[in-house]
Design a protein around this motif. Structure first.
Motif, PDB file in Angstrom:
ATOM      1  N   ASN A  90      21.055 -62.248   6.386  1.00  0.00           N
ATOM      2  CA  ASN A  90      21.436 -63.287   7.345  1.00  0.00           C
ATOM      3  C   ASN A  90      20.186 -64.059   7.740  1.00  0.00           C
ATOM      4  O   ASN A  90      19.455 -63.671   8.656  1.00  0.00           O
ATOM      5  CB  ASN A  90      22.094 -62.651   8.577  1.00  0.00           C
ATOM      6  N   PRO A 119      26.195 -64.531  12.159  1.00  0.00           N
ATOM      7  CA  PRO A 119      25.855 -63.255  11.522  1.00  0.00           C
ATOM      8  C   PRO A 119      26.781 -62.115  11.929  1.00  0.00           C
ATOM      9  O   PRO A 119      27.130 -61.266  11.100  1.00  0.00           O
ATOM     10  CB  PRO A 119      24.422 -62.996  11.992  1.00  0.00           C
ATOM     11  N   ASN A 138      18.652 -58.835   8.685  1.00  0.00           N
ATOM     12  CA  ASN A 138      18.794 -59.977   9.577  1.00  0.00           C
ATOM     13  C   ASN A 138      17.423 -60.586   9.867  1.00  0.00           C
ATOM     14  O   ASN A 138      16.484 -59.867  10.214  1.00  0.00           O
ATOM     15  CB  ASN A 138      19.448 -59.546  10.884  1.00  0.00           C
TER      16      ASN A 138
END
Length: 249
Positions: A90, A119, A138
Protein backbone atom coordinates in the motif's frame (compact mmCIF):
# COMPACT_ATOMS: atom_id res chain seq x y z
CA UNK A 1 16.66 -18.45 -8.40
CA UNK A 2 15.27 -15.03 -7.51
CA UNK A 3 13.73 -14.73 -4.07
CA UNK A 4 10.17 -13.95 -5.28
CA UNK A 5 9.91 -16.29 -8.24
CA UNK A 6 6.34 -17.50 -8.67
CA UNK A 7 4.89 -14.73 -6.46
CA UNK A 8 2.32 -12.15 -7.47
CA UNK A 9 2.57 -8.63 -6.07
CA UNK A 10 0.37 -5.55 -6.19
CA UNK A 11 1.85 -2.09 -5.64
CA UNK A 12 -0.54 0.84 -5.42
CA UNK A 13 0.63 4.17 -6.79
CA UNK A 14 3.34 2.46 -8.81
CA UNK A 15 3.52 4.73 -11.84
CA UNK A 16 6.29 6.90 -10.39
CA UNK A 17 8.50 7.66 -7.42
CA UNK A 18 8.75 5.18 -4.57
CA UNK A 19 5.98 3.00 -5.99
CA UNK A 20 7.74 2.63 -9.32
CA UNK A 21 11.01 1.74 -7.60
CA UNK A 22 9.24 -0.85 -5.44
CA UNK A 23 7.50 -2.41 -8.44
CA UNK A 24 10.76 -2.66 -10.37
CA UNK A 25 12.62 -4.08 -7.37
CA UNK A 26 10.01 -6.78 -6.68
CA UNK A 27 9.94 -7.69 -10.37
CA UNK A 28 13.73 -7.99 -10.39
CA UNK A 29 13.35 -10.64 -7.69
CA UNK A 30 10.98 -12.66 -9.86
CA UNK A 31 7.53 -11.42 -8.79
CA UNK A 32 4.82 -10.69 -11.32
CA UNK A 33 3.79 -7.16 -10.39
CA UNK A 34 0.49 -5.34 -10.68
CA UNK A 35 1.31 -1.68 -11.32
CA UNK A 36 -1.61 0.34 -9.99
CA UNK A 37 -2.16 3.94 -11.01
CA UNK A 38 -4.93 6.50 -10.82
CA UNK A 39 -4.46 8.83 -13.79
CA UNK A 40 -1.08 8.77 -15.51
CA UNK A 41 -1.38 5.84 -17.89
CA UNK A 42 1.78 6.78 -19.76
CA UNK A 43 3.87 6.70 -16.59
CA UNK A 44 2.38 3.35 -15.55
CA UNK A 45 3.13 1.86 -18.96
CA UNK A 46 6.68 3.17 -18.66
CA UNK A 47 7.01 1.31 -15.36
CA UNK A 48 5.82 -1.91 -16.99
CA UNK A 49 8.09 -1.37 -19.99
CA UNK A 50 11.10 -0.94 -17.73
CA UNK A 51 10.22 -4.11 -15.84
CA UNK A 52 9.78 -6.11 -19.04
CA UNK A 53 12.97 -4.71 -20.57
CA UNK A 54 14.82 -6.10 -17.55
CA UNK A 55 13.25 -9.52 -18.06
CA UNK A 56 10.42 -9.18 -15.54
CA UNK A 57 6.64 -9.46 -15.74
CA UNK A 58 4.06 -6.81 -14.90
CA UNK A 59 0.61 -5.49 -15.76
CA UNK A 60 -1.22 -2.22 -15.16
CA UNK A 61 -4.53 -1.59 -13.43
CA UNK A 62 -6.22 1.77 -13.17
CA UNK A 63 -8.51 2.80 -10.32
CA UNK A 64 -8.92 6.02 -8.43
CA UNK A 65 -8.50 5.78 -4.67
CA UNK A 66 -10.25 7.91 -2.09
CA UNK A 67 -13.68 7.56 -3.69
CA UNK A 68 -16.62 5.29 -2.77
CA UNK A 69 -16.10 1.73 -3.94
CA UNK A 70 -12.41 2.23 -4.66
CA UNK A 71 -11.26 -1.06 -3.09
CA UNK A 72 -13.88 -3.09 -4.93
CA UNK A 73 -12.91 -1.43 -8.21
CA UNK A 74 -9.23 -2.12 -7.61
CA UNK A 75 -9.80 -5.81 -6.97
CA UNK A 76 -12.06 -6.17 -9.98
CA UNK A 77 -9.27 -4.75 -12.12
CA UNK A 78 -6.72 -7.02 -10.44
CA UNK A 79 -8.84 -10.12 -10.99
CA UNK A 80 -8.67 -9.56 -14.74
CA UNK A 81 -4.95 -10.34 -14.58
CA UNK A 82 -4.33 -12.69 -11.64
CA UNK A 83 -6.09 -15.26 -9.47
CA UNK A 84 -4.28 -14.74 -6.18
CA UNK A 85 -1.87 -12.46 -4.36
CA UNK A 86 1.26 -12.95 -2.30
CA UNK A 87 2.51 -9.40 -1.69
CA UNK A 88 0.46 -6.25 -1.19
CA UNK A 89 2.25 -2.91 -0.98
CA UNK A 90 0.00 0.00 0.00
CA UNK A 91 2.07 2.86 -1.34
CA UNK A 92 -0.42 5.28 -2.93
CA UNK A 93 -0.91 8.46 -0.96
CA UNK A 94 -1.43 12.19 -1.22
CA UNK A 95 0.11 15.06 0.71
CA UNK A 96 -1.91 17.21 3.06
CA UNK A 97 0.00 20.42 3.77
CA UNK A 98 -1.26 23.00 6.20
CA UNK A 99 -1.30 23.98 9.85
CA UNK A 100 -4.41 22.92 11.76
CA UNK A 101 -6.22 26.21 11.16
CA UNK A 102 -5.46 25.99 7.43
CA UNK A 103 -6.91 22.51 6.77
CA UNK A 104 -10.47 22.42 5.46
CA UNK A 105 -12.81 19.57 6.31
CA UNK A 106 -12.89 18.56 2.65
CA UNK A 107 -9.10 18.45 2.43
CA UNK A 108 -8.89 16.44 5.65
CA UNK A 109 -11.46 13.94 4.39
CA UNK A 110 -9.60 13.52 1.08
CA UNK A 111 -6.25 12.88 2.78
CA UNK A 112 -7.76 10.26 5.08
CA UNK A 113 -9.78 8.69 2.27
CA UNK A 114 -6.67 8.04 0.19
CA UNK A 115 -4.02 7.49 2.86
CA UNK A 116 -5.90 5.61 5.57
CA UNK A 117 -9.34 4.44 4.43
CA UNK A 118 -8.24 3.06 1.06
CA UNK A 119 -5.49 0.80 2.48
CA UNK A 120 -7.89 -0.43 5.18
CA UNK A 121 -10.50 -1.61 2.70
CA UNK A 122 -8.00 -2.75 0.08
CA UNK A 123 -6.64 -5.12 2.72
CA UNK A 124 -10.09 -6.10 4.00
CA UNK A 125 -11.44 -6.94 0.56
CA UNK A 126 -8.18 -8.53 -0.56
CA UNK A 127 -7.85 -11.05 2.27
CA UNK A 128 -9.63 -13.73 0.28
CA UNK A 129 -7.06 -13.33 -2.48
CA UNK A 130 -4.01 -13.04 -0.23
CA UNK A 131 -2.41 -16.45 0.15
CA UNK A 132 -1.28 -17.83 3.50
CA UNK A 133 2.31 -16.84 4.15
CA UNK A 134 1.76 -13.59 2.26
CA UNK A 135 3.08 -10.12 2.92
CA UNK A 136 1.35 -6.79 3.56
CA UNK A 137 3.64 -3.76 3.49
CA UNK A 138 2.26 -0.31 4.21
CA UNK A 139 4.19 2.82 3.31
CA UNK A 140 3.99 5.30 6.18
CA UNK A 141 6.19 8.37 6.68
CA UNK A 142 8.86 9.82 8.88
CA UNK A 143 6.52 12.69 9.75
CA UNK A 144 4.95 10.47 12.42
CA UNK A 145 8.22 10.43 14.38
CA UNK A 146 8.37 14.11 15.30
CA UNK A 147 5.97 17.03 15.54
CA UNK A 148 5.40 18.31 12.01
CA UNK A 149 2.74 21.05 12.30
CA UNK A 150 2.78 21.94 8.60
CA UNK A 151 1.60 18.46 7.58
CA UNK A 152 -0.79 17.71 10.43
CA UNK A 153 -3.54 15.92 8.51
CA UNK A 154 -1.04 13.92 6.47
CA UNK A 155 0.88 12.90 9.60
CA UNK A 156 -2.35 11.88 11.33
CA UNK A 157 -3.38 9.74 8.36
CA UNK A 158 -0.03 7.96 8.38
CA UNK A 159 -0.33 7.43 12.12
CA UNK A 160 -3.57 5.59 11.41
CA UNK A 161 -1.72 3.38 8.90
CA UNK A 162 0.85 2.47 11.54
CA UNK A 163 -1.80 1.38 14.04
CA UNK A 164 -3.53 -0.58 11.29
CA UNK A 165 -0.22 -2.32 10.62
CA UNK A 166 0.30 -3.24 14.27
CA UNK A 167 -3.21 -4.57 14.76
CA UNK A 168 -3.35 -6.57 11.52
CA UNK A 169 -0.03 -8.23 12.31
CA UNK A 170 -1.70 -9.94 15.25
CA UNK A 171 -4.90 -10.66 13.35
CA UNK A 172 -3.20 -12.29 10.37
CA UNK A 173 -0.37 -14.05 12.17
CA UNK A 174 -2.31 -17.31 12.34
CA UNK A 175 -2.17 -17.45 8.55
CA UNK A 176 1.56 -16.85 8.44
CA UNK A 177 1.00 -13.41 6.89
CA UNK A 178 3.38 -10.69 8.02
CA UNK A 179 2.26 -7.05 8.17
CA UNK A 180 4.85 -4.30 8.39
CA UNK A 181 5.21 -0.61 7.66
CA UNK A 182 8.08 1.35 6.14
CA UNK A 183 8.58 5.02 7.00
CA UNK A 184 10.69 6.95 4.49
CA UNK A 185 12.25 10.30 5.20
CA UNK A 186 12.73 12.88 2.46
CA UNK A 187 13.02 11.04 -0.85
CA UNK A 188 14.09 12.63 -4.13
CA UNK A 189 11.18 12.09 -6.52
CA UNK A 190 9.24 14.22 -8.99
CA UNK A 191 6.67 15.07 -6.32
CA UNK A 192 9.35 17.23 -4.67
CA UNK A 193 10.15 19.80 -7.38
CA UNK A 194 11.62 22.10 -4.73
CA UNK A 195 14.69 19.84 -4.70
CA UNK A 196 15.74 21.52 -7.93
CA UNK A 197 16.93 24.33 -5.65
CA UNK A 198 20.41 23.23 -4.47
CA UNK A 199 20.07 25.13 -1.20
CA UNK A 200 16.73 23.51 -0.37
CA UNK A 201 18.05 20.08 -1.25
CA UNK A 202 21.15 20.60 0.89
CA UNK A 203 18.97 21.67 3.80
CA UNK A 204 16.88 18.48 3.47
CA UNK A 205 20.04 16.38 3.20
CA UNK A 206 21.22 17.79 6.51
CA UNK A 207 18.50 15.91 8.41
CA UNK A 208 20.15 12.56 7.61
CA UNK A 209 23.30 11.38 9.32
CA UNK A 210 24.56 10.54 5.81
CA UNK A 211 24.11 14.14 4.66
CA UNK A 212 22.07 13.25 1.59
CA UNK A 213 18.43 12.91 0.63
CA UNK A 214 17.01 9.48 0.11
CA UNK A 215 16.48 7.80 -3.24
CA UNK A 216 13.48 5.62 -4.16
CA UNK A 217 15.76 2.57 -4.30
CA UNK A 218 16.66 3.11 -0.64
CA UNK A 219 13.03 2.41 0.24
CA UNK A 220 12.45 -0.26 -2.40
CA UNK A 221 15.30 -2.41 -1.10
CA UNK A 222 13.76 -2.50 2.38
CA UNK A 223 10.34 -3.33 0.95
CA UNK A 224 11.92 -6.18 -1.03
CA UNK A 225 13.38 -7.59 2.19
CA UNK A 226 9.97 -7.44 3.89
CA UNK A 227 8.42 -9.15 0.87
CA UNK A 228 10.90 -12.01 0.99
CA UNK A 229 11.07 -15.12 3.12
CA UNK A 230 14.07 -13.60 4.90
CA UNK A 231 11.59 -11.41 6.83
CA UNK A 232 9.40 -14.31 7.97
CA UNK A 233 10.05 -13.55 11.67
CA UNK A 234 9.39 -9.82 11.36
CA UNK A 235 5.84 -8.54 11.76
CA UNK A 236 4.00 -5.63 13.32
CA UNK A 237 7.02 -3.40 12.82
CA UNK A 238 7.48 0.10 11.45
CA UNK A 239 10.91 0.30 9.86
CA UNK A 240 12.44 3.76 9.68
CA UNK A 241 14.00 4.32 6.25
CA UNK A 242 15.09 7.93 6.67
CA UNK A 243 18.87 7.67 6.77
CA UNK A 244 18.85 8.36 10.49
CA UNK A 245 16.93 11.63 10.15
CA UNK A 246 16.29 13.30 13.45
CA UNK A 247 18.60 11.11 15.54
CA UNK A 248 20.12 14.20 17.09
CA UNK A 249 16.82 15.77 18.09
Amino acid sequence: MSTLTGKTALVTGASRGIGRAVARRLASEGARVGVHYARDETAAEETVAAIEAAGGSAFTLRTELGVPGDADALWRAFDEHAEGLDILVNNAGIAGPGLIHEVSEADYDKVFAVNAKAPFFIIQKGLGRLRDGGRVINISSGVTKVAFPGMISYAASKGAVEILTLTLAQTLGSRGITVNAVSPGTIETDIHPWMADPAAKAHAAGFSVFDRVGQPADVADVVAFLASDDSRWVTGQNIDVSGGSGLGI
